[in-house]
Design a protein around this motif. Structure first.
Motif, PDB file in Angstrom:
ATOM      1  N   TYR A   1       5.267  -2.713   5.695  1.00 42.64           N
ATOM      2  CA  TYR A   1       5.193  -2.272   7.085  1.00 42.64           C
ATOM      3  C   TYR A   1       5.071  -3.472   8.018  1.00 42.64           C
ATOM      4  O   TYR A   1       5.745  -3.558   9.045  1.00 42.64           O
ATOM      5  CB  TYR A   1       3.976  -1.358   7.278  1.00 42.64           C
ATOM      6  CG  TYR A   1       4.138   0.062   6.798  1.00 42.64           C
ATOM      7  CD1 TYR A   1       5.190   0.429   5.949  1.00 42.64           C
ATOM      8  CD2 TYR A   1       3.236   1.049   7.160  1.00 42.64           C
ATOM      9  CE1 TYR A   1       5.332   1.724   5.496  1.00 42.64           C
ATOM     10  CE2 TYR A   1       3.368   2.357   6.714  1.00 42.64           C
ATOM     11  CZ  TYR A   1       4.413   2.682   5.881  1.00 42.64           C
ATOM     12  OH  TYR A   1       4.548   3.970   5.442  1.00 42.64           O
TER      13      TYR A   1
ATOM     14  N   ASN B   1      -3.093   4.363   5.448  1.00 45.35           N
ATOM     15  CA  ASN B   1      -3.593   4.774   6.755  1.00 45.35           C
ATOM     16  C   ASN B   1      -4.874   4.032   7.131  1.00 45.35           C
ATOM     17  O   ASN B   1      -5.081   3.690   8.301  1.00 45.35           O
ATOM     18  CB  ASN B   1      -3.833   6.280   6.782  1.00 45.35           C
ATOM     19  CG  ASN B   1      -2.534   7.070   6.813  1.00 45.35           C
ATOM     20  OD1 ASN B   1      -1.521   6.588   7.305  1.00 45.35           O
ATOM     21  ND2 ASN B   1      -2.554   8.283   6.278  1.00 45.35           N
ATOM     22  N   ARG B   2      -5.748   3.791   6.151  1.00 46.32           N
ATOM     23  CA  ARG B   2      -6.986   3.067   6.432  1.00 46.32           C
ATOM     24  C   ARG B   2      -6.706   1.663   6.946  1.00 46.32           C
ATOM     25  O   ARG B   2      -7.451   1.133   7.772  1.00 46.32           O
ATOM     26  CB  ARG B   2      -7.856   2.996   5.179  1.00 46.32           C
ATOM     27  CG  ARG B   2      -8.471   4.318   4.765  1.00 46.32           C
ATOM     28  CD  ARG B   2      -9.522   4.121   3.697  1.00 46.32           C
ATOM     29  NE  ARG B   2      -9.889   5.390   3.097  1.00 46.32           N
ATOM     30  CZ  ARG B   2      -9.509   5.785   1.884  1.00 46.32           C
ATOM     31  NH1 ARG B   2      -8.748   4.979   1.147  1.00 46.32           N
ATOM     32  NH2 ARG B   2      -9.882   6.952   1.404  1.00 46.32           N
TER      33      ARG B   2
ATOM     34  N   TYR C   1      -6.167   2.089  10.607  1.00 42.62           N
ATOM     35  CA  TYR C   1      -7.211   2.746  11.378  1.00 42.62           C
ATOM     36  C   TYR C   1      -8.560   2.046  11.228  1.00 42.62           C
ATOM     37  O   TYR C   1      -9.177   1.639  12.214  1.00 42.62           O
ATOM     38  CB  TYR C   1      -7.341   4.217  10.962  1.00 42.62           C
ATOM     39  CG  TYR C   1      -6.280   5.109  11.580  1.00 42.62           C
ATOM     40  CD1 TYR C   1      -6.444   5.628  12.850  1.00 42.62           C
ATOM     41  CD2 TYR C   1      -5.115   5.411  10.889  1.00 42.62           C
ATOM     42  CE1 TYR C   1      -5.481   6.436  13.426  1.00 42.62           C
ATOM     43  CE2 TYR C   1      -4.139   6.221  11.449  1.00 42.62           C
ATOM     44  CZ  TYR C   1      -4.327   6.739  12.717  1.00 42.62           C
ATOM     45  OH  TYR C   1      -3.366   7.526  13.295  1.00 42.62           O
TER      46      TYR C   1
ATOM     47  N   ARG D   1      -0.423  10.996  11.418  1.00 41.35           N
ATOM     48  CA  ARG D   1      -0.801  11.333  10.035  1.00 41.35           C
ATOM     49  C   ARG D   1       0.137  12.389   9.450  1.00 41.35           C
ATOM     50  O   ARG D   1      -0.294  13.454   8.995  1.00 41.35           O
ATOM     51  CB  ARG D   1      -2.260  11.801   9.985  1.00 41.35           C
ATOM     52  CG  ARG D   1      -3.248  10.769  10.482  1.00 41.35           C
ATOM     53  CD  ARG D   1      -4.667  11.299  10.422  1.00 41.35           C
ATOM     54  NE  ARG D   1      -5.607  10.389  11.036  1.00 41.35           N
ATOM     55  CZ  ARG D   1      -6.238   9.396  10.400  1.00 41.35           C
ATOM     56  NH1 ARG D   1      -6.008   9.199   9.109  1.00 41.35           N
ATOM     57  NH2 ARG D   1      -7.082   8.614  11.035  1.00 41.35           N
TER      58      ARG D   1
ATOM     59  N   GLU E   1      -1.296   6.843   0.111  1.00 44.47           N
ATOM     60  CA  GLU E   1      -1.063   7.059   1.543  1.00 44.47           C
ATOM     61  C   GLU E   1      -2.356   6.958   2.344  1.00 44.47           C
ATOM     62  O   GLU E   1      -2.363   6.446   3.467  1.00 44.47           O
ATOM     63  CB  GLU E   1      -0.403   8.411   1.772  1.00 44.47           C
ATOM     64  CG  GLU E   1       0.161   8.588   3.156  1.00 44.47           C
ATOM     65  CD  GLU E   1       1.466   9.351   3.153  1.00 44.47           C
ATOM     66  OE1 GLU E   1       2.368   8.998   3.942  1.00 44.47           O
ATOM     67  OE2 GLU E   1       1.588  10.297   2.366  1.00 44.47           O
ATOM     68  N   CYS E   2      -3.453   7.430   1.776  1.00 49.45           N
ATOM     69  CA  CYS E   2      -4.750   7.311   2.455  1.00 49.45           C
ATOM     70  C   CYS E   2      -5.149   5.847   2.621  1.00 49.45           C
ATOM     71  O   CYS E   2      -5.654   5.440   3.674  1.00 49.45           O
ATOM     72  CB  CYS E   2      -5.820   8.069   1.674  1.00 49.45           C
ATOM     73  SG  CYS E   2      -5.671   9.868   1.755  1.00 49.45           S
TER      74      CYS E   2
ATOM     75  N   SER F   1       4.557   8.302  12.500  1.00 49.22           N
ATOM     76  CA  SER F   1       4.080   8.989  11.295  1.00 49.22           C
ATOM     77  C   SER F   1       2.666   8.541  10.931  1.00 49.22           C
ATOM     78  O   SER F   1       1.865   9.341  10.429  1.00 49.22           O
ATOM     79  CB  SER F   1       5.032   8.723  10.135  1.00 49.22           C
ATOM     80  OG  SER F   1       4.976   7.363   9.713  1.00 49.22           O
ATOM     81  N   ILE F   2       2.347   7.273  11.203  1.00 42.32           N
ATOM     82  CA  ILE F   2       0.997   6.779  10.916  1.00 42.32           C
ATOM     83  C   ILE F   2       0.002   7.331  11.927  1.00 42.32           C
ATOM     84  O   ILE F   2      -1.079   7.816  11.569  1.00 42.32           O
ATOM     85  CB  ILE F   2       0.981   5.241  10.917  1.00 42.32           C
ATOM     86  CG1 ILE F   2       1.822   4.699   9.755  1.00 42.32           C
ATOM     87  CG2 ILE F   2      -0.457   4.720  10.803  1.00 42.32           C
ATOM     88  CD1 ILE F   2       1.993   3.200   9.774  1.00 42.32           C
ATOM     89  N   SER F   3       0.342   7.268  13.207  1.00 42.65           N
ATOM     90  CA  SER F   3      -0.587   7.703  14.255  1.00 42.65           C
ATOM     91  C   SER F   3      -0.826   9.209  14.210  1.00 42.65           C
ATOM     92  O   SER F   3      -1.921   9.684  14.498  1.00 42.65           O
ATOM     93  CB  SER F   3      -0.050   7.304  15.631  1.00 42.65           C
ATOM     94  OG  SER F   3       1.179   7.968  15.906  1.00 42.65           O
TER      95      SER F   3
ATOM     96  N   TYR G   1       5.686   4.250  12.953  1.00 48.20           N
ATOM     97  CA  TYR G   1       4.343   4.202  13.528  1.00 48.20           C
ATOM     98  C   TYR G   1       3.910   5.550  14.076  1.00 48.20           C
ATOM     99  O   TYR G   1       2.709   5.853  14.125  1.00 48.20           O
ATOM    100  CB  TYR G   1       4.264   3.113  14.594  1.00 48.20           C
ATOM    101  CG  TYR G   1       4.065   1.753  13.977  1.00 48.20           C
ATOM    102  CD1 TYR G   1       2.811   1.346  13.541  1.00 48.20           C
ATOM    103  CD2 TYR G   1       5.139   0.889  13.774  1.00 48.20           C
ATOM    104  CE1 TYR G   1       2.626   0.118  12.945  1.00 48.20           C
ATOM    105  CE2 TYR G   1       4.966  -0.346  13.164  1.00 48.20           C
ATOM    106  CZ  TYR G   1       3.707  -0.728  12.755  1.00 48.20           C
ATOM    107  OH  TYR G   1       3.516  -1.946  12.149  1.00 48.20           O
TER     108      TYR G   1
ATOM    109  N   ALA H   1       1.835  12.116   6.775  1.00 49.52           N
ATOM    110  CA  ALA H   1       1.880  12.049   5.300  1.00 49.52           C
ATOM    111  C   ALA H   1       3.321  12.015   4.796  1.00 49.52           C
ATOM    112  O   ALA H   1       3.736  12.817   3.955  1.00 49.52           O
ATOM    113  CB  ALA H   1       1.121  13.217   4.685  1.00 49.52           C
TER     114      ALA H   1
END
Length: 259
Positions: free
Chosen positions: A62, A152-153, A156, A116, A148-149, A112-114, A110, A118
């Motif tokens: 990414y 995301n961490r 975030y 969430r 994926e979690c 999809s990340i913001s 981004y 998945a």
């Protein structure tokens, strides 16, 4: 990884990157293919679980794509403002069209990340519904969700560390964009390129590297880089000499990675 309680020795990280780089040269794409090997190496020698290592590799991709787009857009903007007749017409138009398409991909990434979304899990579920690796994907769905979690961490909970990685990758991308300068500076004994020339090499070179679909980029780089340099007015022998030196440096790292 440090923020998440994992501090891997620099040796392990460096070796994982070099091994992955070496594997990329024998897989169909220059910049995809060695990631599972990097994840396996980091998990084996660094004490990470497999999904933690793979999540780290995905985050690095990414970040790599983000810096790629930043440099591509900046180079294109400079190119549009300072372009010469040699780079007008279809060449410049193609660069702009590809920029727009890739910017859309980055925006979706981004988003999809913001939000969430998945995306990774949903993509695997879709493949399973079509019967593609259904058993394996169903068995490992929980691990895919954990990957994926972890990804995301990184965006975030560990934003500062992710931004530091982004800054480091930006320096690497900058050095990659300026690769012709040392060669031609040594060859000619004077500064070899204008700002417009460097922007053109950066934009076209970035696109060339992104579209490599042969093992090690063989054939594409040998034809693409000389073509770009010829557009900039570099004599053919000098252009071919630069590509030859570039390949020697690349293959030296590959040899280390595969050894």
């Amino acid at each position: 990884m440090t923020k998440a309680g994992r501090r891997l020795p620099f040796r392990v990280l460096f070796e994982a990157v070099v091994v992955g780089w070496g594997m990329n040269f024998i897989t169909p794409s220059m910049y995809l293919g060695g990631e599972p090997i990097r994840a396996y190496y980091a998990s084996k020698d660094g004490g990470l679980t497999g999904h933690q290592a793979m999540a780290t590799v995905i985050v690095s991709k990414y970040i790599e794509f983000t810096t790629f787009m930043v440099f591509l857009l900046v180079s294109t903007a400079v190119l549009v403002g300072t372009h010469t007749e040699d780079l007008s017409g279809w060449v410049l138009g193609t660069v702009i069209v590809v920029d727009v398409l890739l910017t859309g991909v980055l925006a979706l990434l981004y988003a999809s990340i913001s939000r969430r979304w998945a995306v990774l899990v949903r993509s695997c579920d879709a493949l399973a519904r079509f019967g593609i690796f259904r058993r394996w994907l169903t068995t490992h769905r929980r691990k895919i969700l954990e990957i994926e979690c972890h990804v995301n961490r990184a965006f975030y909970r560990h934003r500062r560390e992710t931004l530091k990685s982004l800054a480091a990758m930006s320096l690497f991308t900058l050095a990659s964009s300026l690769r012709p300068v040392p060669f031609f500076l040594f060859l000619r004994g004077a500064w070899p390129f204008s700002v417009s020339d460097l922007a053109a090499f950066s934009a076209l070179g970035q696109l060339l590297q992104a579209l490599q679909f042969t093992p090690g980029g063989f054939g594409l780089l040998e034809g693409g880089y000389p073509g770009i340099l010829l557009l900039l007015g570099v004599p053919p022998p000098e252009a071919l000499g630069f590509v030859g030196i570039l390949r020697v440096v690349d293959l030296s790292f590959v040899g280390i990675g595969l050894s």
